[in-house]
Enzyme design. Sequence first.
Site, short mmCIF file in Angstrom:
data_model
loop_
_atom_site.label_atom_id
_atom_site.label_comp_id
_atom_site.label_asym_id
_atom_site.label_seq_id
_atom_site.Cartn_x
_atom_site.Cartn_y
_atom_site.Cartn_z
N GLU A 30 -16.24 38.71 -46.99
CA GLU A 30 -16.67 39.83 -46.15
C GLU A 30 -17.14 41.01 -47.00
O GLU A 30 -16.92 41.05 -48.21
CB GLU A 30 -15.51 40.29 -45.26
CG GLU A 30 -14.30 40.76 -46.06
CD GLU A 30 -13.37 41.65 -45.25
OE1 GLU A 30 -13.80 42.75 -44.89
OE2 GLU A 30 -12.23 41.24 -45.01
N LYS A 91 -19.54 49.77 -40.02
CA LYS A 91 -18.60 48.67 -39.89
C LYS A 91 -19.03 47.89 -38.65
O LYS A 91 -19.05 48.43 -37.55
CB LYS A 91 -17.18 49.22 -39.73
CG LYS A 91 -16.10 48.16 -39.67
CD LYS A 91 -14.72 48.82 -39.56
CE LYS A 91 -13.63 47.80 -39.45
NZ LYS A 91 -12.29 48.43 -39.30
N VAL A 111 -14.06 40.67 -40.28
CA VAL A 111 -13.67 39.26 -40.19
C VAL A 111 -14.51 38.55 -39.13
O VAL A 111 -15.06 37.47 -39.36
CB VAL A 111 -12.17 39.13 -39.87
CG1 VAL A 111 -11.80 37.69 -39.50
CG2 VAL A 111 -11.33 39.58 -41.07
N ASP A 143 -5.87 47.60 -27.16
CA ASP A 143 -6.55 47.69 -28.45
C ASP A 143 -6.25 46.41 -29.23
O ASP A 143 -5.21 46.28 -29.88
CB ASP A 143 -6.07 48.92 -29.21
CG ASP A 143 -6.93 49.22 -30.44
OD1 ASP A 143 -7.78 48.37 -30.78
OD2 ASP A 143 -6.75 50.29 -31.05
N SER A 145 -8.11 43.46 -31.75
CA SER A 145 -9.26 43.19 -32.61
C SER A 145 -10.09 42.02 -32.11
O SER A 145 -9.56 41.01 -31.64
CB SER A 145 -8.77 42.90 -34.03
OG SER A 145 -9.83 42.45 -34.84
N ALA A 146 -11.40 42.15 -32.28
CA ALA A 146 -12.32 41.06 -31.95
C ALA A 146 -12.12 39.86 -32.87
O ALA A 146 -12.60 38.76 -32.56
CB ALA A 146 -13.77 41.55 -32.04
N ASP A 147 -11.42 40.05 -33.99
CA ASP A 147 -11.15 38.94 -34.90
C ASP A 147 -10.45 37.79 -34.18
O ASP A 147 -10.69 36.62 -34.48
CB ASP A 147 -10.24 39.39 -36.06
CG ASP A 147 -10.88 40.44 -36.97
OD1 ASP A 147 -12.08 40.73 -36.79
OD2 ASP A 147 -10.16 40.95 -37.85
N LYS A 164 -2.65 42.61 -40.88
CA LYS A 164 -2.32 43.90 -41.48
C LYS A 164 -1.02 44.45 -40.89
O LYS A 164 -0.79 44.36 -39.69
CB LYS A 164 -3.48 44.88 -41.28
CG LYS A 164 -4.76 44.44 -41.97
CD LYS A 164 -5.87 45.45 -41.76
CE LYS A 164 -7.14 45.05 -42.51
NZ LYS A 164 -7.86 43.94 -41.87
#
Length: 308
Positions: A30, A91, A111, A143, A145-147, A164
Amino acid sequence: MSERNLLQFMDIKPEVQEAVSAGKPVVALESTILSHGMPYPENLGFAHDVEAIVRAQGAVPATMAIVDGRLKVGLNEAEVMRMCEAKDVRKVSRRDLPIVVARKLTGATTVATTMILANMAGIRIFATGGIGGVHRGGQDSMDISADLQELAHTPVAVVCAGAKMILDIGRTLEYLETMGVPVLGLNTDDFPAFYCRKSGYGVDCNAKTPAEVAAIAHAKWSLGLGGGMLIGNPVPQEYAMDFGKMSAVIDRALAQADEAGVKGKDITPFLLAHIVELTGGDSLKTNIQLAFNNARAAAQIAVELAKL
């Protein structure tokens, strides 16, 4: 999308294209870690070192980015420098991708977007630092993540040091289970927690070797099961941080973010920067070493997958 249509938007580095076409091992990397995860010039040294680690294991590195609206699979030196200097570098996650391409903007891949570009280029193994996930309080804020959705739908195996620590790791793993994403540990029963080797949560399978990870990935995709896989690879012991101390640091950083009113996609870079400050730079050293460790493992998995 056909290969012809893809070429309207994508540039694949010749070395990477040749390796993919010949069935040789390739590892996606990435660029968000370069543009938004590390300061300059440390990120430039990291960019060179992480690619060298992949090559040393017998695989070809392919760092992803979007440059002036072009999807880049493998970067030249000028493009690496541009990512590291991070001037007007966005980003970019899945939702941002068509906007950045249409407006011919420059962006670093998360990611999710690295997985998208890797899949478009025929690359199946990707090394990152840590994945995004369900944020603390995500059951109320939504909230997430799209990951995680990308892992559910895009056939790329992601090697990481866990989620994380700023996230709700338990809920992140529950989400992945719901979406049918296999979560493996590379020679560990415990899902790692980024800076720390253990999170207190288990993995679906302890894969003892890179060859076993490759065999599981091969079986998954040969069976026609869609989506990706997540491989948790703990940070080496000598660079690992104490879980209790890091939890306290993260709580302080989260309080600072709340006071500053930071939300959405801005919260992760805000928190990571403040964690570096609160740990006197120790967390950045650990971040670099875990990313190197993941690149090494991903290259070994890619080499084994190319044999199958």
